[in-house]
Structures are given as structure tokens and as C-alpha cells.
Motif scaffolding. Structure first.
Motif, PDB file in Angstrom:
ATOM      1  N   ASP A  86       0.836  -1.199   0.000  1.00 23.44           N
ATOM      2  CA  ASP A  86       0.000   0.000   0.000  1.00 23.44           C
ATOM      3  C   ASP A  86       0.876   1.258   0.000  1.00 23.44           C
ATOM      4  N   LEU A  87       1.882   1.189   0.856  1.00 21.02           N
ATOM      5  CA  LEU A  87       2.820   2.309   0.970  1.00 21.02           C
ATOM      6  C   LEU A  87       3.486   2.611  -0.370  1.00 21.02           C
ATOM      7  N   GLU A  88       3.860   1.519  -1.035  1.00 22.11           N
ATOM      8  CA  GLU A  88       4.534   1.634  -2.324  1.00 22.11           C
ATOM      9  C   GLU A  88       3.591   2.256  -3.351  1.00 22.11           C
ATOM     10  N   LYS A  89       2.349   1.781  -3.332  1.00 20.51           N
ATOM     11  CA  LYS A  89       1.343   2.282  -4.273  1.00 20.51           C
ATOM     12  C   LYS A  89       1.097   3.782  -4.049  1.00 20.51           C
ATOM     13  N   MET A  90       0.939   4.152  -2.786  1.00 25.40           N
ATOM     14  CA  MET A  90       0.634   5.548  -2.484  1.00 25.40           C
ATOM     15  C   MET A  90       1.828   6.459  -2.809  1.00 25.40           C
ATOM     16  N   ALA A  91       3.035   5.945  -2.605  1.00 23.98           N
ATOM     17  CA  ALA A  91       4.226   6.747  -2.954  1.00 23.98           C
ATOM     18  C   ALA A  91       4.241   6.995  -4.461  1.00 23.98           C
ATOM     19  N   GLU A  92       3.853   5.986  -5.226  1.00 25.37           N
ATOM     20  CA  GLU A  92       3.810   6.102  -6.700  1.00 25.37           C
ATOM     21  C   GLU A  92       2.754   7.141  -7.114  1.00 25.37           C
TER      22      GLU A  92
ATOM     23  N   PRO B 206      -2.473  12.658  -1.884  1.00 26.42           N
ATOM     24  CA  PRO B 206      -3.271  11.953  -0.884  1.00 26.42           C
ATOM     25  C   PRO B 206      -2.384  11.276   0.157  1.00 26.42           C
ATOM     26  N   TRP B 207      -2.734  11.450   1.431  1.00 23.76           N
ATOM     27  CA  TRP B 207      -1.999  10.809   2.525  1.00 23.76           C
ATOM     28  C   TRP B 207      -2.957   9.933   3.322  1.00 23.76           C
ATOM     29  N   TYR B 208      -3.187   8.757   2.829  1.00 27.65           N
ATOM     30  CA  TYR B 208      -3.996   7.741   3.526  1.00 27.65           C
ATOM     31  C   TYR B 208      -3.734   6.433   2.801  1.00 27.65           C
ATOM     32  N   ARG B 209      -4.244   5.346   3.352  1.00 26.71           N
ATOM     33  CA  ARG B 209      -4.030   4.076   2.669  1.00 26.71           C
ATOM     34  C   ARG B 209      -4.936   3.964   1.455  1.00 26.71           C
ATOM     35  N   TYR B 210      -4.424   3.281   0.432  1.00 25.63           N
ATOM     36  CA  TYR B 210      -5.071   3.260  -0.882  1.00 25.63           C
ATOM     37  C   TYR B 210      -6.554   2.901  -0.802  1.00 25.63           C
ATOM     38  N   ALA B 211      -6.865   1.904   0.033  1.00 19.65           N
ATOM     39  CA  ALA B 211      -8.249   1.414   0.072  1.00 19.65           C
ATOM     40  C   ALA B 211      -9.149   2.261   0.968  1.00 19.65           C
ATOM     41  N   CYS B 212      -8.650   3.387   1.491  1.00 18.93           N
ATOM     42  CA  CYS B 212      -9.503   4.236   2.326  1.00 18.93           C
ATOM     43  C   CYS B 212     -10.567   4.945   1.502  1.00 18.93           C
ATOM     44  N   LYS B 213     -10.247   5.231   0.254  1.00 10.43           N
ATOM     45  CA  LYS B 213     -11.189   5.972  -0.589  1.00 10.43           C
ATOM     46  C   LYS B 213     -11.289   5.297  -1.938  1.00 10.43           C
ATOM     47  N   ARG B 214     -12.365   5.551  -2.641  1.00 11.36           N
ATOM     48  CA  ARG B 214     -12.543   4.981  -3.971  1.00 11.36           C
ATOM     49  C   ARG B 214     -11.399   5.464  -4.861  1.00 11.36           C
ATOM     50  N   PRO B 215     -10.586   4.541  -5.416  1.00  9.49           N
ATOM     51  CA  PRO B 215      -9.516   4.959  -6.312  1.00  9.49           C
ATOM     52  C   PRO B 215     -10.082   5.668  -7.552  1.00  9.49           C
ATOM     53  N   THR B 216      -9.345   6.614  -8.087  1.00  8.79           N
ATOM     54  CA  THR B 216      -9.784   7.242  -9.337  1.00  8.79           C
ATOM     55  C   THR B 216      -8.646   7.205 -10.358  1.00  8.79           C
TER      56      THR B 216
END
Ligand code: NAP
Length: 602
Positions: free
Chosen positions: A357-363, A383-393
Motif C-alpha cells: 500500500d505504501l509503495e502504491k501511495m508513494a507512486e 493523498p496521505w492515507y491508505r489506498y483502500a480508504c477511498k474509492r480509487p480514481t
């Protein structure tokens, strides 16, 4: 797709895990709202004009109808259309879809905002492609193409003949072996079977911004786009905005698609953001005719099953869709239930998932830096939260729009959203932004069908009210579809079921299940389809045992509709192993002894 080892991941990332967690916590704190229960109002009553249908002429009247059909389907979106199509294939003759809009399409009927596309690949999202004989023109289809496809399903399966449009179902009542369906046009239709599929993204939400009623400029919600004011069409060309200062409030999946279109044509666009979305790569492209010609029968089922397997993290040798959704399959587990990692120690899997998740969000954040020229604006868009916290766009135009001189990002996170509206302006942090038009991209009431909210009362055997009968011990169904005391009534949706991100696939499997139960009952001359109390109890236990516990995860997420605006909501009432295992379970149930139970009657 193999699971990376924890040691490899931590070496690869070398991440400051505590630091990132702290940043997530801090960003969440900035957005936690203490008065969430009063933050939104429904577009009804004195706010009803926000929900009025702009696509039909007002004043439509007709004589009330009193007749009898084989099946009434409540709702004419993809769920209702799929139910209609599958019932037609099962041999039912009189199928009446009742829909409050002026035509089929559901969410694609209402949402026609400029830039609208489906962000799930069209070749897996559009249902019944092979049956209708249609190949989408783009990998990600524009909304109008999807709406046209919905109408084509209606024609292909002869669902227009008995349909009632601009009609809302007001009550379902079991009477002497059949259902009486009453509508807001005083119809009284008797039906052997009723399928309820009235959607979950149906009711527009408006924020309770102080002073909203004082605003003297033009306003509307994205699901009722006012082309009379903006000019143009879903493809763009909003000439009416050329001399207008426009505000878009909201940066969810809708805002992300609307902003580039408005940015192109408005004199000035202010984007009011409370929480930035994750904006991943889109890479839309036209359908390759050679590829389309190469597809053999059954390709559509294979492709959508492959998509489902990949996004639920199930290792498969091939990724047919190969897009940003499937690339994120390993970190979508908090959005879509899955048993894909049951063979890994749960604590270890949590750590692996957090690293991925961290890797994804850094990307995602690195992309913002690459695309957005102004460093201060880029910072706000991260965005500073985990990927699955919100609907990805997904968009290749949204972040780019902020490089235009006529676009201003206004961050509202420290103020709980837009603070105030005056006659001519929007106020945030004491600063006034004068605007001519405010467009609310503020979303919908999510996850609640009209049955669950009580908008559609259902009375079963002995006049029992369905919602009241669930009030004490919670919903009681078999597989989410049927309930004891409510014969021949079927629900489509997420309740006690297994949802996924490609919701039309979920709905189609549900429609097939309902149609096959009905077909089997008719073959055997059985009049009533109804689970036993024991079968309901057993399913409730299965749901209780397997439903994922995401309270701790939700509690650490930024508020939004995925985590019930940051409030605890209790168990999720979904089947933990996920959509693939659920669909297998249904197939086995139908071909085994299970179906005997519902055909014997309650
Ligand atoms: P949404 O995800 O609920 O987003 C609403 C937005 O409004 C959020 O950014 C929210 O901020 C913001 N907001 C609400 N009140 C506000 C206030 N007072 N001040 C400032 N901002 C405020 O709604 P949506 O974008 O319409 O999407 C709804 C769902 O529709 C999606 O999640 C998806 O399931 C579906 N959809 C799908 C597609 C597709 O292509 N498949 C496209 C569009 C929509 P916070 O985030 O801080 O709450």
C-alpha cells in the motif's frame, strides 16, 4: 502474480513506516468531522429541485394501470435490466420493469456530466455484450455509450413493451399468493414474482453548507447536469461557461472527471477540495478492431472472471485487462473481500499489504509531482492515507488541469469543507471566492436500497413489514436474495452478498441466480420460492463468521463514504471469502440439494 516476501519489501522500500503512519494520522485528524450526522441533506422536499429529471418534459400524466404480469422488476438500471434479460431467457413472458426515470440506464441515465466515463474497463463493465452483439468503441466507455447499451439491452430482450417509466414503486404487498405492486401513479399491478434492484447510488447528497440557500447564482448537482446553462454536452463544449466563474465542490470519482471538462471552457474554475483522491493512470484508447475480431464465443465471461480474480488478489497466470485496477489487486483487499491470502499468516499478510500500500501511495504522490507544475498546488493534491480508504480514481487529465492559468485549487481540509456561502461567493478560511455558478460533485447516499431506508415498504405474509421484522436481529436472508415470510421476492445488491468493483458482473451473477431459481420452480410447478427460517439462520451465521472486520482499518482512514464518514458501523454483512467463492457457492447450491429448501416453501 506471486506475493512478495516481507523481507524483500522492507529492503525495497526502506520506508519510514512510523513517519508515514504518523502523517496519515495527522491528515485524518485534519478531516475528522464531529457533526457528521448533519453534514448532508437529501435532494428532496424544498431541495427537491436538485433531483428533478432534466431529461423529460414535466407534466407527464397517464391513466393508472391495473393488471397482472409474471414479474415486476423495481428499477431500470443495469441490475433491473439484467434481471429482466435473465428472466426473459428463463421463459417469463410478462416482465414489467418500473423505473422512476424516463428511460433505462439507472446511474447512466442520471449522470450525464461532461467528461463522464466508466472507470472500469468497458469490455468487462458493459454486460450482455455477446448477447446484444456489441463491441464498445473505447477501453473506457463514455457515459452516453453505456446509456445507449442499456437501452439496447431493453430492446434486445423486449423489456420496453411492459415497462413503466417516470413511475416510482410505493409499496409491495403480498396478497393471496401474489404481490400487489402500488406506484406513485396509482397503478396496482399484480405479479407472481418481484425483483428489487433500485440501486445504491441513487439519492444525491448536498452538503449542509451554512448560507447555501443565500447563494443567488446558479447551482446544480453533477447527477442533474444543467446543459441549458452550461451549453455543450457530455463530450464538452460548455460555451455557456466562457464568461463564468465556476466552483466545483468535491473531488471524488465524479469531480475528477468533471474538472478537466469545466477547466477547458470556464472563464475561471475554483476546485474546492476537502480530501484529494488517488489519481492513477487512465490510458484510454480506442478498441483495436483486429483484437475485437479475434475474440471467440465466451470471451466476455472469461474476461470479466479474469478481472474479478485479479482484483481480488487471486494468483492467475494472465491479466487480460492489465490496467491500474488490476495492477493494484494486492492492495484492494480492504475494498473487496477475498480469501486469496488465507494461506499466509494473517499478521504477516497485514504487514505485506501495508508495505504494498505504501509503495502504491508513494507512486501516486510521485505522479502528482511529475505532472503538476506549481509545487504548492502539487503538495495539496497529494493523498496521505491508505489506498483502500477511498474509492480509487483514474485520469490523465485531472492533475494536468491544475497547470492551466484559469484553474485554482482551494483546499478546505482545515475547515471541514466549504465554510460558508454568501449571495455571490464561497468562503473558505476567511477568504471569499466570488463565483457565478456552483456545481456540487458531492456524491450520493451510498449503500442503502430503498427497502433498507424504508422508502419502499414491503409487507409479506400476514402483513409483516420487512424492515420492522429485521429491526431487532438485523437482516435475515438466504444468500442476500430471499427471506422467510416474503415468498417470491428477490433482492439484488450488496446485502449479505459478495460485492466487487465491477458491479455489473456482481449484478449479472445475481440476476442469473434469481432467474434460475424461478425457472426451476416453474419446471417443477412449485408456486412459492421462500427460504426456511433455519436456512436464513445458517446464512446469518456464515455472514457473521466470515464478514471481514475492518473497523480498525476504517478507524484509521480519512472520513468518507467508504468508512461511513469515520463513524463505526458494525459488521459489514458481506460474505468474507469474496465474489468468486460466493458465485461458486451459488452455482453448487443450485445444482445440489440447496435449492430444494427454497422450493419446498418456508
Ligand atoms: P463521492 O465519492 O462521495 O465524493 C464527494 C466529494 O465531495 C468528496 O470529494 C467529498 O470530500 C466532497 N465534499 C462533500 N461535502 C463537501 C463539503 N462540504 N466541502 C468540500 N467538499 C465536500 O461522490 P462521487 O465523486 O459522485 O462518487 C460517488 C461514487 O460514484 C463513486 O465512488 C463511484 O462508486 C461512483 N462513480 C463511478 C464512476 C465510474 O467511472 N465508475 C464515476 C463517478 C462516480 P471528502 O472526500 O473529504 O468527503
Amino acid at each position: 502474480m506471486s506475493i512478495p516476501r516481507l523481507s524483500e519489501l522492507s529492503a525495497r522500500l526502506g520506508a519510514d513506516l512510523d513517519g508515514v503512519r504518523e502523517r496519515y494520522r495527522a491528515e485524518r485528524e485534519r478531516r475528522v468531522r464531529t457533526d457528521t450526522s448533519t453534514r448532508y441533506r437529501r435532494a428532496e422536499g424544498e431541495w427537491g429541485y436538485y433531483a428533478a429529471d432534466p431529461y423529460v418534459e414535466s407534466g407527464f400524466t397517464r391513466e393508472p394501470l391495473t393488471d397482472r404480469v409474471d414479474a415486476v422488476v423495481v428499477g431500470g438500471g443495469f441490475g433491473g435490466l439484467l434481471a429482466g434479460a435473465r428472466l426473459r431467457q428463463a421463459g417469463l413472458e410478462r416482465i414489467r420493469i418500473v423505473e422512476k426515470a424516463g428511460d433505462f440506464g439507472g446511474t447512466w441515465y442520471w449522470n450525464r456530466y461532461p467528461g463522464i466515463h466508466c472507470d472500469i474497463e468497458s469490455y468487462v463493465y458493459l454486460p450482455l455484450l455477446e448477447e446484444v452483439g456489441y463491441m464498445p468503441r473505447w477501453k473506457y466507455a463514455p457515459g452516453e455509450e453505456i446509456r445507449q447499451h442499456a437501452m439496447a439491452i431493453g430492446r434486445t430482450f423486449d423489456l420496453y413493451t411492459d415497462a413503466l417509466f417516470q413511475t416510482g414503486v410505493r409499496e409491495l404487498r403480498w396478497d393471496d399468493g401474489e404481490w400487489i405492486v402500488r406506484t406513485d401513479r396509482d397503478d396496482e399491478v399484480r405479479a407472481t414474482y418481484v425483483v428489487v434492484s433500485n440501486g445504491t447510488l441513487d439519492h444525491a447528497k448536498l452538503p449542509r453548507i451554512p448560507g447555501i440557500e443565500d447563494f443567488a447564482g446558479h447551482t446544480f448537482h453533477t447527477s442533474r447536469w444543467d446543459y441549458g446553462y452550461t451549453g455543450g454536452d457530455p463530450g464538452g463544449g460548455l460555451a455557456g461557461l466562457a464568461d463564468k466563474r465556476v466552483a466545483v465542490i468535491g473531488t471524488g470519482a465524479t469531480g475528477i472527471q468533471v474538472v478537466p471538462a469545466v477547466a477547458r471552457d470556464a472563464e475561471h474554475l475554483y476546485v474546492f477540495q476537502r480530501t484529494p483522491s488517488t489519481v492513477d493512470v487512465r490510458d484510454n484508447r480506442p478498441t483495436d478492431p483486429e483484437w475485437a475480431a479475434s475474440l471467440g464465443p465466451g470471451w466476455h465471461t472469461r474476461r470479466r472472471e479474469n478481472f474479478q480474480a485479479v482484483v481480488t488478489g487471486h494468483a492467475t497466470d494472465e491479466d487480460l485487462v492489465a490496467d491500474a485496477w488490476t495492477a493494484s489487486g494486492q492492495v484492494l483487499g480492504k475494498i473487496i473481500s477475498t480469501d486469496a491470502h488465507d494461506d499466509v499468516d494473517p499478521d504477516e499478510w497485514e504487514q505485506i499489504e501495508e508495505f504494498l500500500d505504501l509503495e502504491k501511495m508513494a507512486e501516486i504522490r510521485a505522479r502528482v509531482d511529475r505532472v503538476v507544475d506549481d509545487p504548492a498546488t502539487a503538495e495539496l493534491l497529494k493523498p496521505w492515507y491508505r489506498y483502500a480508504c477511498k474509492r480509487p480514481t483514474f485520469s490523465d487529465e485531472y492533475l494536468q488541469a491544475f497547470n492551466r492559468p484559469n484553474v485554482t485549487l482551494v483546499d478546505t481540509a482545515d475547515h471541514g469543507g466549504v465554510e460558508r456561502m454568501t449571495e455571490r461567493a464561497i468562503v473558505v478560511g476567511g477568504a471569499e471566492y466570488p463565483v457565478d455558478c456552483v456545481i456540487f460533485a458531492t456524491g450520493f447516499e451510498v449503500g442503502m436500497s430503498d427497502v433498507m431506508t424504508g422508502r419502499l415498504p414491503v409487507y409479506g405474509r400476514d402483513g409483516t413489514n420487512l424492515l420492522q421484522s429485521w429491526a431487532v436481529a438485523g437482516p435475515r436472508t438466504l444468500h442476500g436474495f430471499t427471506s422467510n415470510g416474503f415468498p417470491n421476492l428477490f433482492h439484488l445488491g450488496s446485502l449479505q452478498n459478495a460485492p466487487s468493483v465491477n458491479f455489473t458482473h456482481v449484478l449479472d451473477e445475481q440476476a442469473i441466480h434469481v432467474a434460475e431459481m424461478i425457472a426451476e420452480a416453474r419446471r417443477r410447478g412449485v408456486k412459492s420460492i421462500e427460504p426456511t427460517v433455519e436456512a436464513e439462520t445458517s446464512w446469518a451465521e456464515t455472514i457473521g463468521r466470515t464478514s471481514p472486520d475492518r473497523e480498525w482499518f476504517d478507524a484509521e482512514c480519512t472520513p468518507g463514504y467508504y468508512n461511513n464518514e469515520g463513524r463505526p458501523r458494525g459488521p459489514r454483512q458481506t460474505y468474507g471469502p469474496g465474489p468468486g467463492p460466493f458465485q461458486r457457492l451459488l452455482r453448487e447450491w443450485r445444482s445440489g440439494d440447496g435449492i430444494e429448501e427454497v422450493l419446498r416453501g418456508g
